[in-house]
Structures are given as structure tokens and as C-alpha cells.
Design an enzyme around this catalytic site. Structure first.
Site, PDB file in Angstrom:
ATOM      1  NE  ARG A  88      -4.286  -0.218   2.397  1.00  0.00           N
ATOM      2  CZ  ARG A  88      -5.289  -1.244   2.443  1.00  0.00           C
ATOM      3  NH1 ARG A  88      -4.919  -2.518   2.299  1.00  0.00           N
ATOM      4  NH2 ARG A  88      -6.462  -0.918   2.524  1.00  0.00           N
ATOM      5  NE  ARG A 127     -16.219  -3.954   3.119  1.00  0.00           N
ATOM      6  CZ  ARG A 127     -14.690  -3.818   2.835  1.00  0.00           C
ATOM      7  NH1 ARG A 127     -14.090  -4.216   1.873  1.00  0.00           N
ATOM      8  NH2 ARG A 127     -14.040  -2.987   3.760  1.00  0.00           N
ATOM      9  NE  ARG A 162     -13.243  -4.042   6.976  1.00  0.00           N
ATOM     10  CZ  ARG A 162     -12.540  -3.957   6.127  1.00  0.00           C
ATOM     11  NH1 ARG A 162     -12.343  -4.927   5.050  1.00  0.00           N
ATOM     12  NH2 ARG A 162     -11.647  -2.977   5.883  1.00  0.00           N
TER      13      ARG A 162
HETATM   14  P1  ADP Z   1     -11.922  -4.476  -1.251  1.00  0.00           P
HETATM   15  O1  ADP Z   1     -11.263  -5.930  -1.100  1.00  0.00           O
HETATM   16  O2  ADP Z   1     -11.227  -4.065  -2.685  1.00  0.00           O
HETATM   17  O3  ADP Z   1     -12.126  -3.507  -0.109  1.00  0.00           O
HETATM   18  P2  ADP Z   1     -14.637  -5.806  -1.617  1.00  0.00           P
HETATM   19  O4  ADP Z   1     -13.990  -6.920  -2.370  1.00  0.00           O
HETATM   20  O5  ADP Z   1     -14.711  -6.090  -0.162  1.00  0.00           O
HETATM   21  O6  ADP Z   1     -13.525  -4.639  -1.899  1.00  0.00           O
HETATM   22  O7  ADP Z   1     -15.656  -5.016  -1.984  1.00  0.00           O
HETATM   23  C1  ADP Z   1     -16.304  -3.934  -1.381  1.00  0.00           C
HETATM   24  C2  ADP Z   1     -17.852  -4.052  -1.370  1.00  0.00           C
HETATM   25  O8  ADP Z   1     -18.436  -3.779  -2.948  1.00  0.00           O
HETATM   26  C3  ADP Z   1     -18.321  -5.261  -1.034  1.00  0.00           C
HETATM   27  O9  ADP Z   1     -19.694  -4.995  -0.455  1.00  0.00           O
HETATM   28  C4  ADP Z   1     -18.757  -6.045  -2.174  1.00  0.00           C
HETATM   29  O10 ADP Z   1     -19.776  -6.932  -2.218  1.00  0.00           O
HETATM   30  C5  ADP Z   1     -19.073  -4.988  -3.304  1.00  0.00           C
HETATM   31  N1  ADP Z   1     -18.479  -5.106  -4.806  1.00  0.00           N
HETATM   32  C6  ADP Z   1     -17.504  -6.083  -4.947  1.00  0.00           C
HETATM   33  N2  ADP Z   1     -17.513  -5.927  -6.420  1.00  0.00           N
HETATM   34  C7  ADP Z   1     -18.668  -5.511  -7.003  1.00  0.00           C
HETATM   35  C8  ADP Z   1     -19.058  -5.040  -8.240  1.00  0.00           C
HETATM   36  N3  ADP Z   1     -18.418  -5.382  -9.489  1.00  0.00           N
HETATM   37  N4  ADP Z   1     -20.060  -4.156  -8.412  1.00  0.00           N
HETATM   38  C9  ADP Z   1     -20.703  -3.978  -7.190  1.00  0.00           C
HETATM   39  N5  ADP Z   1     -20.552  -4.217  -6.042  1.00  0.00           N
HETATM   40  C10 ADP Z   1     -19.363  -4.909  -5.907  1.00  0.00           C
HETATM   41  P1  ADP Z   2     -10.043  -2.285   2.267  1.00  0.00           P
HETATM   42  O1  ADP Z   2      -9.318  -3.071   1.211  1.00  0.00           O
HETATM   43  O2  ADP Z   2     -11.407  -2.336   2.508  1.00  0.00           O
HETATM   44  O3  ADP Z   2      -9.579  -0.836   2.598  1.00  0.00           O
HETATM   45  P2  ADP Z   2      -8.161  -3.861   4.279  1.00  0.00           P
HETATM   46  O4  ADP Z   2      -8.906  -4.995   5.125  1.00  0.00           O
HETATM   47  O5  ADP Z   2      -7.494  -4.111   3.095  1.00  0.00           O
HETATM   48  O6  ADP Z   2      -9.347  -2.752   3.709  1.00  0.00           O
HETATM   49  O7  ADP Z   2      -7.678  -2.785   5.488  1.00  0.00           O
HETATM   50  C1  ADP Z   2      -8.157  -2.314   6.435  1.00  0.00           C
HETATM   51  C2  ADP Z   2      -7.194  -1.290   7.229  1.00  0.00           C
HETATM   52  O8  ADP Z   2      -6.073  -2.317   7.724  1.00  0.00           O
HETATM   53  C3  ADP Z   2      -6.732  -0.352   6.515  1.00  0.00           C
HETATM   54  O9  ADP Z   2      -7.491   0.920   6.562  1.00  0.00           O
HETATM   55  C4  ADP Z   2      -5.325  -0.036   7.064  1.00  0.00           C
HETATM   56  O10 ADP Z   2      -5.498   0.539   8.456  1.00  0.00           O
HETATM   57  C5  ADP Z   2      -4.761  -1.522   7.594  1.00  0.00           C
HETATM   58  N1  ADP Z   2      -4.090  -1.993   6.410  1.00  0.00           N
HETATM   59  C6  ADP Z   2      -4.395  -3.189   5.677  1.00  0.00           C
HETATM   60  N2  ADP Z   2      -3.470  -3.503   4.742  1.00  0.00           N
HETATM   61  C7  ADP Z   2      -2.297  -2.454   5.148  1.00  0.00           C
HETATM   62  C8  ADP Z   2      -1.061  -2.428   4.559  1.00  0.00           C
HETATM   63  N3  ADP Z   2      -0.611  -2.891   3.591  1.00  0.00           N
HETATM   64  N4  ADP Z   2      -0.257  -1.275   4.933  1.00  0.00           N
HETATM   65  C9  ADP Z   2      -0.695  -0.635   5.910  1.00  0.00           C
HETATM   66  N5  ADP Z   2      -2.031  -0.666   6.807  1.00  0.00           N
HETATM   67  C10 ADP Z   2      -2.605  -1.760   6.184  1.00  0.00           C
END
Ligand code: ADP
Ligand code: ADP
Ligand code: ZN
Length: 215
Positions: A88, A127, A162
Site C-alpha cells: 500500500r 458492505r 466492519r
Molecule cells: P476491497 O477488498 O477492494 O476493499 P470488496 O471486495 O470487499 O473490496 O468489495 C467492497 C464492496 O463492494 C462489497 O460490499 C462487495 O460486495 C461490493 N462489490 C464488489 N465488487 C462489486 C461490483 N463489481 N459491483 C458492485 N459491488 C461490488
Molecule cells: P480495504 O481494502 O477495504 O480498505 P483492508 O482490509 O485491506 O481494507 O484494510 C483495512 C485497514 O487495515 C486499512 O485501512 C489499514 O489501516 C490497515 N491495513 C491493511 N493493509 C495494510 C497495509 N498493507 N499497510 C498498512 N495498513 C494496512
């Protein structure tokens, strides 16, 4: 096959990773999941990480780099892995290159999933995530609802929202993404590894695009 899924919070990295696990039988490595498990267990690392996570800020590089170094050394990563939410920052990406070089390994593809900010806010605030850490499937109240409200289709566990999926924290996570993570697009472009895709459309269509890249 060693993959990185890059994209803003809510871009669909976790959703696509779950489908890739089933198709390619390689593990998903989510630093977010590992950190949330540490928070739940109440470890020292978890207690420190929670403050950053609740504020929508990044956990310090040394902490997540340590997590990744340990995880990549596990035997199940030998046939490949899907990094979801790591790296990241540019220093994390540089550390990853070093760790992999020491293992005589490298990244094959960086799939960059592009979704605009307002769509990310809508996705994250709606979500729902499976409570079972061995499953972790994500849903969306409108775009991808479970068959039975509040219950995971895959494993029957309860779904939860979350702590950081509220609008204020989401805005802060987006600002963090723009400032710290977006530079990785240029970093991987320069290495010839970037495979950009449009992240808007059905989950299955996006999966098809990714599979087309992976061959
Ligand atoms: P990330 O891991 O990048 O944070 P997630 O896979 O958890 O994202 O997806 C974030 C939210 O968007 C979830 O509620 C998921 O069900 C929804 N989502 C994922 N892909 C799509 C899509 N192609 N269109 C609409 N909603 C989606
Ligand atoms: P999302 O893809 O939905 O933003 P993640 O589950 O990947 O959420 O991350 C949740 C939180 O965990 C981030 O907002 C950050 O605080 C921490 N985190 C996760 N991965 C990293 C990373 N590679 N470096 C720093 N912080 C991280
Ligand atoms: Zn589940």
C-alpha cells in the site's frame, strides 16, 4: 502465479480474490484480514494496529512488512499467492521485491482495479462481511446481497459491518489511498507489470477480465 490486486478500498479486491482462490487454488493474503485477526485476539500488535485502522490511516510499514515476510515463507505460498491490500506504499513495494528476491521469486502480474470514489463510498458503506475468519466472504446490501439477510451463503455464519466501513472512516481511507497507495500504479507500470482493468460492472464480468489477463 504470484499476483497483486491493487485498487482503492472497496474496489473489489477481496471479492475477486475469493473467486481466484477457487479457480487457481492459490492462497489469498490479506494484510487487512491478518490485522483484524490480531485485533480480535487482543495481541500487542492488534492493539496498536486498531488505532490506525479506526482512523482510516495505514499501519506502519515495518509491521505489515513483517507480517508479509512471515506469511510468504509458509509452504502454501510456493505454488503462488494473491496479495490483497499489500503493498500500500512504495516502501512496502520495495520491501516486497527484496523479500521475493531472497526467495528466488517475483511478482507476475499487478491487476489494478479502477473504480471512482463515489462508487467506492457506496460499496463500502453497504458492505457486509462474514464473521467466520476461515471464510471472510463479503456481500453488499444492494449489489450482492446474501440469499438470507445477515447470513453467509457459503458457510452459514453471521454477517457483520466492519468498524471502519462508516462514511467518515471511509473518506479518510480514500484520502490515504490517494496520497500513499496511488503512486504504486506508476511503480508497477514502470516495471511492466501493471494490468489495469475497469472495476465497474458485474462481479462475474470483472472476474472474466482478470482471467483473460492471467490466461
Ligand atoms: P476491497 O477488498 O477492494 O476493499 P470488496 O471486495 O470487499 O473490496 O468489495 C467492497 C464492496 O463492494 C462489497 O460490499 C462487495 O460486495 C461490493 N462489490 C464488489 N465488487 C462489486 C461490483 N463489481 N459491483 C458492485 N459491488 C461490488
Ligand atoms: P480495504 O481494502 O477495504 O480498505 P483492508 O482490509 O485491506 O481494507 O484494510 C483495512 C485497514 O487495515 C486499512 O485501512 C489499514 O489501516 C490497515 N491495513 C491493511 N493493509 C495494510 C497495509 N498493507 N499497510 C498498512 N495498513 C494496512
Ligand atoms: Zn462465510
Amino acid at each position: 502465479m504470484n499476483l497483486i490486486l491493487l485498487g482503492g478500498p472497496g474496489a473489489g479486491k477481496g471479492t475477486q480474490a475469493k473467486k481466484l482462490i477457487d479457480k487457481y487454488q492459490i492462497p489469498q493474503i490479506s494484510t487487512g484480514d491478518i490485522l483484524r485477526a490480531a485485533v480480535k485476539e487482543g495481541t500487542e500488535m492488534g492493539r496498536k494496529a486498531k488505532e490506525y485502522m479506526d482512523a482510516g490511516k495505514l499501519v506502519p510499514d515495518e509491521v505489515v512488512i513483517g507480517i508479509i515476510r512471515d506469511r510468504l515463507a509458509q509452504p502454501d505460498c510456493r505454488k503462488g499467492f494473491i496479495l490483497d491490500g499489500f503493498p500500500r506504499t512504495v516502501p512496502q513495494a520495495e520491501a516486497l521485491d527484496k523479500v521475493l528476491a531472497e526467495m528466488n521469486s517475483k511478482i507476475d502480474h499487478v491487476i489494478s482495479i479502477d473504480v471512482d470514489e463515489e462508487e467506492l463510498v457506496t460499496r463500502l458503506t453497504g458492505r457486509r462481511t462474514c464473521k467466520n475468519p476461515d471464510c471472510g466472504q463479503m456481500y453488499h446490501i444492494k449489489f450482492n446481497p446474501p440469499k438470507k439477510e445477515g447470513v453467509c451463503d457459503k458457510c452459514g455464519s453471521e454477517l457483520y459491518q466492519r468498524d471502519d466501513d462508516n462514511e467518515a472512516t471511509v473518506r479518510s481511507r480514500l484520502a490515504t489511498y490517494n496520497q500513499a497507495t496511488k503512486p504504486l500504479i506508476d511503480y508497477y507500470q514502470a516495471k511492466g507489470l501493471l494490468r489495469p482493468i475497469k472495476g465497474v460492472g458485474s462481479i462475474d464480468d470483472i472476474f472474466t477480465q482478470i482471467c483473460g489477463i492471467l490466461g
